[in-house]
Design a protein around this motif. Sequence first.
Motif, PDB file in Angstrom:
ATOM      1  N   THR A 101       0.853  -1.190   0.000  1.00 55.82           N
ATOM      2  CA  THR A 101       0.000   0.000   0.000  1.00 55.82           C
ATOM      3  C   THR A 101       0.885   1.236   0.000  1.00 55.82           C
ATOM      4  O   THR A 101       1.982   1.232   0.574  1.00 55.82           O
ATOM      5  CB  THR A 101      -0.920   0.053   1.243  1.00 55.82           C
ATOM      6  OG1 THR A 101      -0.108   0.054   2.415  1.00 55.82           O
ATOM      7  CG2 THR A 101      -1.882  -1.118   1.281  1.00 55.82           C
ATOM      8  N   VAL A 102       0.428   2.284  -0.684  1.00 55.25           N
ATOM      9  CA  VAL A 102       1.118   3.576  -0.684  1.00 55.25           C
ATOM     10  C   VAL A 102       0.121   4.603  -0.175  1.00 55.25           C
ATOM     11  O   VAL A 102      -0.935   4.808  -0.784  1.00 55.25           O
ATOM     12  CB  VAL A 102       1.611   3.942  -2.098  1.00 55.25           C
ATOM     13  CG1 VAL A 102       2.258   5.315  -2.094  1.00 55.25           C
ATOM     14  CG2 VAL A 102       2.581   2.903  -2.614  1.00 55.25           C
ATOM     15  N   ASN A 103       0.428   5.204   0.961  1.00 56.31           N
ATOM     16  CA  ASN A 103      -0.463   6.159   1.638  1.00 56.31           C
ATOM     17  C   ASN A 103      -1.859   5.569   1.850  1.00 56.31           C
ATOM     18  O   ASN A 103      -2.873   6.227   1.661  1.00 56.31           O
ATOM     19  CB  ASN A 103      -0.557   7.481   0.867  1.00 56.31           C
ATOM     20  CG  ASN A 103       0.743   8.253   0.897  1.00 56.31           C
ATOM     21  OD1 ASN A 103       1.577   8.037   1.772  1.00 56.31           O
ATOM     22  ND2 ASN A 103       0.907   9.153  -0.055  1.00 56.31           N
ATOM     23  N   GLY A 104      -1.921   4.279   2.189  1.00 58.49           N
ATOM     24  CA  GLY A 104      -3.177   3.600   2.466  1.00 58.49           C
ATOM     25  C   GLY A 104      -3.885   3.058   1.243  1.00 58.49           C
ATOM     26  O   GLY A 104      -4.909   2.379   1.350  1.00 58.49           O
ATOM     27  N   LYS A 105      -3.392   3.334   0.050  1.00 57.42           N
ATOM     28  CA  LYS A 105      -4.026   2.886  -1.195  1.00 57.42           C
ATOM     29  C   LYS A 105      -3.310   1.618  -1.691  1.00 57.42           C
ATOM     30  O   LYS A 105      -2.086   1.607  -1.848  1.00 57.42           O
ATOM     31  CB  LYS A 105      -3.916   3.999  -2.241  1.00 57.42           C
ATOM     32  CG  LYS A 105      -4.478   3.656  -3.587  1.00 57.42           C
ATOM     33  CD  LYS A 105      -4.272   4.843  -4.538  1.00 57.42           C
ATOM     34  CE  LYS A 105      -4.650   4.474  -5.945  1.00 57.42           C
ATOM     35  NZ  LYS A 105      -4.329   5.556  -6.893  1.00 57.42           N
TER      36      LYS A 105
ATOM     37  N   CYS B 119       5.663   3.743  -6.214  1.00 56.65           N
ATOM     38  CA  CYS B 119       5.021   5.038  -5.952  1.00 56.65           C
ATOM     39  C   CYS B 119       4.544   5.673  -7.256  1.00 56.65           C
ATOM     40  O   CYS B 119       3.468   6.275  -7.305  1.00 56.65           O
ATOM     41  CB  CYS B 119       5.985   5.969  -5.223  1.00 56.65           C
ATOM     42  SG  CYS B 119       6.324   5.459  -3.533  1.00 56.65           S
TER      43      CYS B 119
ATOM     44  N   VAL C  66       1.666   8.567  -6.885  1.00 57.84           N
ATOM     45  CA  VAL C  66       2.081   9.360  -5.730  1.00 57.84           C
ATOM     46  C   VAL C  66       3.409  10.017  -6.089  1.00 57.84           C
ATOM     47  O   VAL C  66       4.360   9.338  -6.485  1.00 57.84           O
ATOM     48  CB  VAL C  66       2.246   8.464  -4.473  1.00 57.84           C
ATOM     49  CG1 VAL C  66       2.826   9.252  -3.321  1.00 57.84           C
ATOM     50  CG2 VAL C  66       0.915   7.857  -4.093  1.00 57.84           C
TER      51      VAL C  66
ATOM     52  N   VAL D 132      11.133   8.174   2.243  1.00 56.64           N
ATOM     53  CA  VAL D 132       9.750   7.802   2.579  1.00 56.64           C
ATOM     54  C   VAL D 132       9.813   6.831   3.748  1.00 56.64           C
ATOM     55  O   VAL D 132      10.892   6.359   4.123  1.00 56.64           O
ATOM     56  CB  VAL D 132       9.012   7.157   1.377  1.00 56.64           C
ATOM     57  CG1 VAL D 132       8.842   8.139   0.235  1.00 56.64           C
ATOM     58  CG2 VAL D 132       9.703   5.912   0.911  1.00 56.64           C
TER      59      VAL D 132
ATOM     60  N   SER E 158       4.003  -1.314   3.676  1.00 62.12           N
ATOM     61  CA  SER E 158       3.184  -0.134   3.787  1.00 62.12           C
ATOM     62  C   SER E 158       4.083   1.087   3.611  1.00 62.12           C
ATOM     63  O   SER E 158       4.949   1.354   4.444  1.00 62.12           O
ATOM     64  CB  SER E 158       2.492  -0.106   5.157  1.00 62.12           C
ATOM     65  OG  SER E 158       1.774   1.096   5.319  1.00 62.12           O
TER      66      SER E 158
ATOM     67  N   GLU F 172       4.599   5.203   3.156  1.00 62.48           N
ATOM     68  CA  GLU F 172       3.993   6.482   3.438  1.00 62.48           C
ATOM     69  C   GLU F 172       4.970   7.583   3.052  1.00 62.48           C
ATOM     70  O   GLU F 172       6.135   7.529   3.421  1.00 62.48           O
ATOM     71  CB  GLU F 172       3.641   6.601   4.925  1.00 62.48           C
ATOM     72  CG  GLU F 172       2.585   5.630   5.383  1.00 62.48           C
ATOM     73  CD  GLU F 172       2.341   5.712   6.888  1.00 62.48           C
ATOM     74  OE1 GLU F 172       2.702   6.742   7.475  1.00 62.48           O
ATOM     75  OE2 GLU F 172       1.807   4.748   7.432  1.00 62.48           O
ATOM     76  N   THR F 173       4.467   8.582   2.309  1.00 59.96           N
ATOM     77  CA  THR F 173       5.323   9.707   1.929  1.00 59.96           C
ATOM     78  C   THR F 173       5.426  10.663   3.113  1.00 59.96           C
ATOM     79  O   THR F 173       4.532  10.717   3.967  1.00 59.96           O
ATOM     80  CB  THR F 173       4.770  10.446   0.700  1.00 59.96           C
ATOM     81  OG1 THR F 173       3.440  10.875   0.972  1.00 59.96           O
ATOM     82  CG2 THR F 173       4.787   9.548  -0.509  1.00 59.96           C
TER      83      THR F 173
END
Length: 161
Positions: free
Chosen positions: A97-101, A116, A121, A137, A157, A159-160
């Motif tokens: 997942t990237v930023n929850g997506k 990403c 993203v 990140v 997981s 996250e930026t």
Amino acid sequence: VPRISPFLPPLTQLSPSHNNSPTMTYSTTLIVATLALLSSSGVRSFVPVHPSSPTTSSSTSLDIFGGLKDAFSNDDSLGKAKNAGLSGGPKYNENVTVNGKAVPNVVVDQKISQVCNAARVKVPYNCQNGECGTCTVKMNGRKIRACVSKVPSGKCSIETL
């Protein structure tokens, strides 16, 4: 006037001289030398076959290379050809997942920057080799450099910052 071949004109017609003397030019000498070489190397003559006549088996073979004709044939002792691709195919990680997506079809060991990008993203980049820290990140809670880090086989997981 001597004839070299029934398909070529006599030597005097091949000569460009204006006095019709049978002197041989360089091109005529080249033709004569080529025909002499071909006749001494075992070239069989070509006999044209009329389309309405029965087909006869005739062959034109130069026999110059001798046994090399088998050099390009298939070698059956090697066995069946194998598929040149990855054996078993690539390993996918469906837990990315990237930023929850969720990001589908992510390959294990694929660069985080590519993941990403696939998730649309934006991650800033500068050096593209992990030295400057612009692309930092968080992956699974740890800070990493997206341009050089790769997707693990387990949960991932991203996250930026």
